[in-house]
Design a protein around this motif. Structure first.
Motif, mmCIF file in Angstrom:
data_model
loop_
_atom_site.group_PDB
_atom_site.id
_atom_site.type_symbol
_atom_site.label_atom_id
_atom_site.label_comp_id
_atom_site.label_asym_id
_atom_site.label_seq_id
_atom_site.Cartn_x
_atom_site.Cartn_y
_atom_site.Cartn_z
ATOM 1 N N ILE A 26 0.848 -1.204 0.000
ATOM 2 C CA ILE A 26 0.000 0.000 0.000
ATOM 3 C C ILE A 26 0.878 1.247 0.000
ATOM 4 O O ILE A 26 1.873 1.310 0.732
ATOM 5 N N GLN A 65 -1.561 -7.318 16.871
ATOM 6 C CA GLN A 65 -0.684 -8.457 16.605
ATOM 7 C C GLN A 65 0.589 -8.319 17.440
ATOM 8 O O GLN A 65 1.666 -8.052 16.902
ATOM 9 N N ARG A 112 3.642 -7.860 5.196
ATOM 10 C CA ARG A 112 2.858 -6.666 4.880
ATOM 11 C C ARG A 112 3.820 -5.493 4.655
ATOM 12 O O ARG A 112 4.775 -5.330 5.411
ATOM 13 N N ARG A 128 -6.887 -15.172 2.577
ATOM 14 C CA ARG A 128 -7.809 -14.108 2.990
ATOM 15 C C ARG A 128 -8.557 -13.542 1.788
ATOM 16 O O ARG A 128 -9.708 -13.142 1.889
ATOM 17 N N ARG A 135 -11.002 -6.065 5.334
ATOM 18 C CA ARG A 135 -10.026 -5.451 4.417
ATOM 19 C C ARG A 135 -9.114 -4.494 5.162
ATOM 20 O O ARG A 135 -7.898 -4.482 4.952
ATOM 21 N N LEU A 189 -8.439 -4.528 8.282
ATOM 22 C CA LEU A 189 -7.606 -5.307 9.204
ATOM 23 C C LEU A 189 -6.363 -5.851 8.496
ATOM 24 O O LEU A 189 -5.275 -5.921 9.068
ATOM 25 N N ALA A 190 -6.519 -6.212 7.245
ATOM 26 C CA ALA A 190 -5.389 -6.766 6.492
ATOM 27 C C ALA A 190 -4.432 -5.681 6.030
ATOM 28 O O ALA A 190 -3.277 -5.968 5.713
ATOM 29 N N GLY A 191 -4.883 -4.439 5.984
ATOM 30 C CA GLY A 191 -4.037 -3.355 5.513
ATOM 31 C C GLY A 191 -3.527 -2.512 6.661
ATOM 32 O O GLY A 191 -2.665 -2.942 7.432
ATOM 33 N N LEU A 192 -4.060 -1.311 6.775
ATOM 34 C CA LEU A 192 -3.648 -0.388 7.829
ATOM 35 C C LEU A 192 -4.836 -0.241 8.777
ATOM 36 O O LEU A 192 -5.733 0.564 8.544
ATOM 37 N N PRO A 193 -4.887 -1.030 9.847
ATOM 38 C CA PRO A 193 -6.120 -1.130 10.639
ATOM 39 C C PRO A 193 -6.434 0.142 11.424
ATOM 40 O O PRO A 193 -5.527 0.822 11.902
ATOM 41 N N ASP A 194 -7.730 0.417 11.540
ATOM 42 C CA ASP A 194 -8.142 1.559 12.360
ATOM 43 C C ASP A 194 -8.955 1.106 13.563
ATOM 44 O O ASP A 194 -9.422 1.937 14.339
ATOM 45 N N SER A 195 -9.154 -0.193 13.717
ATOM 46 C CA SER A 195 -9.933 -0.699 14.854
ATOM 47 C C SER A 195 -9.133 -1.755 15.599
ATOM 48 O O SER A 195 -8.447 -2.574 14.984
ATOM 49 N N PHE A 234 -8.119 -13.250 10.115
ATOM 50 C CA PHE A 234 -7.321 -12.132 9.597
ATOM 51 C C PHE A 234 -6.315 -11.618 10.631
ATOM 52 O O PHE A 234 -5.340 -10.972 10.270
ATOM 53 N N LEU A 235 -6.587 -11.869 11.903
ATOM 54 C CA LEU A 235 -5.690 -11.382 12.963
ATOM 55 C C LEU A 235 -4.496 -12.299 13.183
ATOM 56 O O LEU A 235 -3.424 -11.842 13.575
#
Lengths: 392, 514
Positions: A232, A255, A357, B282, B312, B314-320, B341-342
């Motif tokens: 990204i 994590q 990632r 995923r 989605r 969560l797999a990228g840049l999580p906000d939660s 996903f975690l």
């Protein structure tokens, strides 16, 4: 923070090429060439474990103290490892009786002087010298290899990627290593298939490949576009800086067993990120270990065997592996001014540090020659926020 | 001396097939098939297959009685100079059903084994796969080969070489039939594909459920359903999504149902198992959710759109945070996906604890994780429950035979491993001596509270003395008994809630069976 350990590969994870490299004769000179994600360091480590199990004498040489620390913490103190410069200086002095010639700083070895001294050196034919396993062998100069041969070392297992050089003027090419160690071309094992990196990360790394045919990039199958693990590029507004750091912290909390590497273009950016991340974490209760390292600084307190965040600068990232990598403020990279070849090499090295990632961060107002080397294809690099669709 | 002919056949009996069969391979393929838990066709090795006896007739396993043609051993190490040969001795005691044989002259015969065994056959061709647990011995040509194999197996996280006896042959010779070429000329055997993906996923499911069976009653019941195919009482598992595991194992794919969660959950499982290997699992989940949610009503569609968005991010840049996600998604299906996903690996899920998660949440996640990793992906640490590997190995192979429609019966599978929870179940008079001692051992190893000591004293007068080392009771005579024990309620509370590392569990099991 949760523990993090090196995990041995499953039998299905190591391909035939890696096994060919692993099964090479115990003795002799071997060169393993491979790009990012081909598993050459894993093969080198497995080789060291075998020698250890068999009771053979060996040394696993790494580029710097940071890599030494990482290898010891992840693989265990039993791994007989050392930094190549420190080990060479001690070995040279012990074997020749002379201090290693240096140019001022102890790490700046005067290689011409070393080689001159070795002209009169005769190795003992009956001495038992250890097997040398050399990781990131492209980063040592040719004179290092020639000097080892002159000292009488015979058993080498060198893994290298010619394109992973941050300081190209001090490196060895594939040919340099082959010539210094007298390795016939047909005895070089090339790793061409991707090992563990997520395909999209290895694909992006290949975008920065500078095209040296001596060190081939890993072969990659086609990857469906739009996958969740596509790297990204996140453009943030200046007023979103704290929120962006907050997301890095959220990832670390979600994590806790994963190690996040934040790779900064300059020391100032590194310090800014460390301060911002620590402040953000303290405000949220202080659950995340935020650690940092600058080139040649003290490595005490750094942990590669725990989850958390490690902020480093680009010069220190070589050879390291993180579960997630953030390339912080990529507009700040200016190695060699506008020389895009050097920028590409740096990005080739930095992107390949990510295991799972990869996220590139850029202040939206920042302009830089870096932007010109980033792929436009969203299948290779997804952009957030998404660019507006142009009306025809 | 010439014996008189027996005109009525009295005294003649059908030839009995040998009880051991030989399979020639190389050490690297051996490592792979031990990790996979099955003797598989070449396709089962992915892109890591080194040519051996399994590629003569793809999909068929050639088993030789007594001796292996020397050409087969040589063929098994030809691909790479570093390959070393080995011969596996298999004991397929329960094998019954249709297979092929190669007669003494190389003629191909159909055979109902063992009844139609004629005694002159040079090889059996058995539809793949077979359980790796049928390997009785691994025959090696030399001590050097043994050392090489032991060393190679240690390079991997999932090769259980220690479960199998190694035998170095005297005179460095395999039991080979010298000079015999192989395969016989002109033999054409139709190739067959073995269904391996579902059995591998099922194997990992069995393992995960064996580990989770001790956490609660639902897990214990689901484990029994998975291993034994049935429940003691039909209504014993009141979670339809999880209970569909039995039907899924029977069919090998998601059963048809009107229950949305059940349909989507098992649909996700199927997609993860049969995904393109280059695709992140995923992505397979998200693609399935997007497709499947299109057919739902507007309210459910909206809920799934939010879930997909959360996954989605969560797999990228999580906000939660995980707390926020579990609060937003209170049901087992979305929570299992969030966990998917975690966390990445099965052992990470087994270690994961969150106060918001229920037992069905974790069980659903365990099935998803198992579908992602398969038995092959499990490290040795997750296979080391006593009896687990053999129980899973036979069930995986039997499932593959059933899904492949071979009609081959592998015989009864070994019993499932019993969970600590079952092993600690008190009898009518409470814990037995072995159970009490094992509970105490485990509580000590895990440093759980609830250990108490009962000191029985005879009648008399006691003096309490307080000194630098603490309190002392001084009395005449001897103590009648000192009993250290564990409070059962506290013990079970910790047993259900705490992940137990392999070593303490192993010690407890040894005491329980002492």
């Amino acid at each position: 923070m949760a523990a993090r350990r090196f995990q041995l590969p499953g039998v299905q994870e190591l391909g035939k090429q890696q096994e060919d490299a692993l099964m090479l004769d115990r003795d002799g000179q071997h060169l393993i060439i491979g790009g990012p994600g081909t598993g050459k360091s894993v093969v080198a480590l497995l080789r060291a474990r075998r020698l250890q199990r068999d009771g053979d004498d060996y040394v696993f040489l790494v580029y710097n103290r940071l890599l030494l620390l990482a290898s010891r913490q992840l693989f265990g103190e039993a791994l007989r490892s050392d930094t190549w410069i420190g080990w060479f200086r001690r070995t040279f002095q012990r074997m020749t009786g002379n201090p290693t010639p240096c140019r001022g700083q102890p790490w700046d070895i005067d290689w011409p002087a070393v080689e001159r001294l070795l002209l009169d050196f005769t190795p003992h034919s009956h001495q038992n010298l250890p097997h040398l396993i050399i990781d990131e062998g492209q980063d040592m100069p040719p004179a290092f290899y020639r000097s080892l041969v002159a000292l009488g070392f015979e058993n080498f297992y060198v893994v290298a990627d010619q394109n992973q050089q941050i300081e190209p003027e001090r490196h060895s090419s594939r040919q340099d290593i082959q010539e210094a160690l007298a390795i016939a071309p047909e005895r070089v094992v090339e790793l061409r298939t991707n090992y563990r990196n997520r395909y999209p990360i290895a694909r992006l790394a290949r975008e920065f490949y500078t095209g040296d045919p001596a060190s081939p990039p890993p072969a990659l199958p086609p990857v469906p576009s739009g996958g969740v693990d596509t790297p990204i590029l996140f453009d943030y507004r200046r007023d979103q800086y704290r929120a962006t750091l907050g997301r890095i912290l959220t990832l670390a909390r979600n994590q806790p067993h994963k190690l996040i590497g934040v790779i900064a273009p300059t020391d100032q950016v590194r310090l800014d990120y460390v301060a911002g991340l620590r402040a953000g974490d303290a405000a949220a209760g202080g659950m995340v270990a935020v650690r940092t390292y600058a080139s040649r600084a003290d490595v005490t307190g750094l942990r590669f065997d725990e989850g958390g965040i490690m902020v480093i600068n680009a010069q220190s990232c070589k050879g390291l592996e993180f579960d997630t990598v953030f390339l912080a403020d990529i507009h700040g990279h200016r190695p060699g001014g506008l020389d895009t070849d050097l920028i590409r090499k740096r990005f080739y090295v930095m992107t390949a540090r990510a295991r799972d990632r990869l996220i590139l961060l850029r202040a939206r107002s920042g302009d830089s020659p870096v932007l010109g080397i980033l792929p436009r294809d969203p299948a290779l690099l997804a952009r957030f926020p998404r660019p507006p669709v142009r009306e025809l | 001396m010439v014996s008189s002919p027996d005109l009525f056949g009295a005294g003649q009996s059908s030839p009995v097939p040998p009880d051991r069969w030989l399979l020639a391979t190389n050490q690297l393929n051996l490592c792979y098939l031990l990790a996979a838990g099955m003797v598989m066709p070449p396709a089962g090795f992915g892109d890591k297959y080194y040519r051996d006896s399994l590629d003569y007739f793809p999909g068929w396993i050639p088993l030789f009685p007594e001796r292996v043609p020397v050409a087969v051993v040589e063929h098994s190490v030809r691909e790479r100079p570093h390959l070393r040969p080995c011969v596996l001795e298999l004991e397929p005691g329960g094998l019954h059903g249709p297979l092929l044989t190669l007669g003494g002259l190389g003629e191909l015969r159909e055979c109902q084994f063992p009844g139609e065994w004629q005694g002159d056959e040079q090889a059996l061709l058995v539809p793949a796969p077979l359980p790796a647990s049928w390997i009785r011995r691994i025959l090696l040509a030399s001590p050097e080969d043994r050392k090489t194999l032991e060393s190679r197996a240690q390079d991997y996280a999932n090769v259980p070489l220690g479960d199998f006896p190694l035998a170095v042959l005297k005179g460095k010779r395999f039991p080979v039939a010298p000079g015999a070429g192989w395969p016989p000329a002109g033999v054409a055997v139709p190739g067959r594909e073995a269904a391996l993906a579902v059995p591998r996923a099922a194997g990992a499911m069995l393992a995960m459920l064996a580990h989770l069976a001790g956490r609660g009653e639902t897990g214990a019941r689901l484990c029994r359903l998975a291993f034994d195919g049935e429940l003691d009482e039909p209504a014993a598992l009141d979670n339809p999504m999880l209970a569909a595991l039995g039907e899924w194992l029977r069919l090998g794919h998601a059963p048809a149902t009107d229950d949305v969660s059940q349909r989507l959950f098992w649909g996700v499982i199927d997609q993860v198992i049969h995904r393109d290997p280059a695709l992140d699992p995923r992505d397979a989940v998200l693609a399935h959710l997007e497709t499947a949610s299109a057919g739902l009503d507007e309210r459910l569609r909206g809920a799934f759109a939010r879930l997909i968005q959360d996954l989605r991010t969560l797999a990228g840049l999580p906000d939660s945070s995980a707390d926020e996600l579990f609060e937003r998604h209170p049901r087992s299906f979305p929570r299992a996906l969030i966990l998917f996903f975690l966390r990445e690996r099965c052992e990470e899920l087994l270690e994961y604890r969150h106060p918001a998660l229920t037992e069905p949440d974790i069980l659903a996640a365990a099935l998803l994780f198992a579908a992602r990793e398969g038995w092959l992906g499990l490290p040795l640490a997750l296979r080391q429950l006593p009896g687990l590997s053999a129980a899973v190995s036979v069930r995986m192979a039997a499932l593959a035979q059933r899904l492949g429609g071979t009609d081959l019966d592998l015989g009864p599978a070994p019993p499932r491993p019993r969970s600590l929870r079952e092993l600690f179940a008190p009898g009518p008079r409470g814990w037995s001596k072995a159970q009490s001692e094992a509970a105490l051992q485990l509580a000590r190893d895990m440093k759980w509270p609830g250990i108490r000591t009962r000191v029985k004293l005879g009648k008399g007068e006691y003096r309490l003395e307080v000194g630098g080392g603490g309190l002392e009771i001084v009395m005449d005579g001897e103590v009648k008994a000192v009993v250290t024990e564990v409070d059962p309620d506290m013990f079970f509370a910790h047993l259900n809630a705490t992940p137990i590392p392999a070593k303490p569990e192993q010690r407890a099991r040894v005491r329980l069976t002492a």
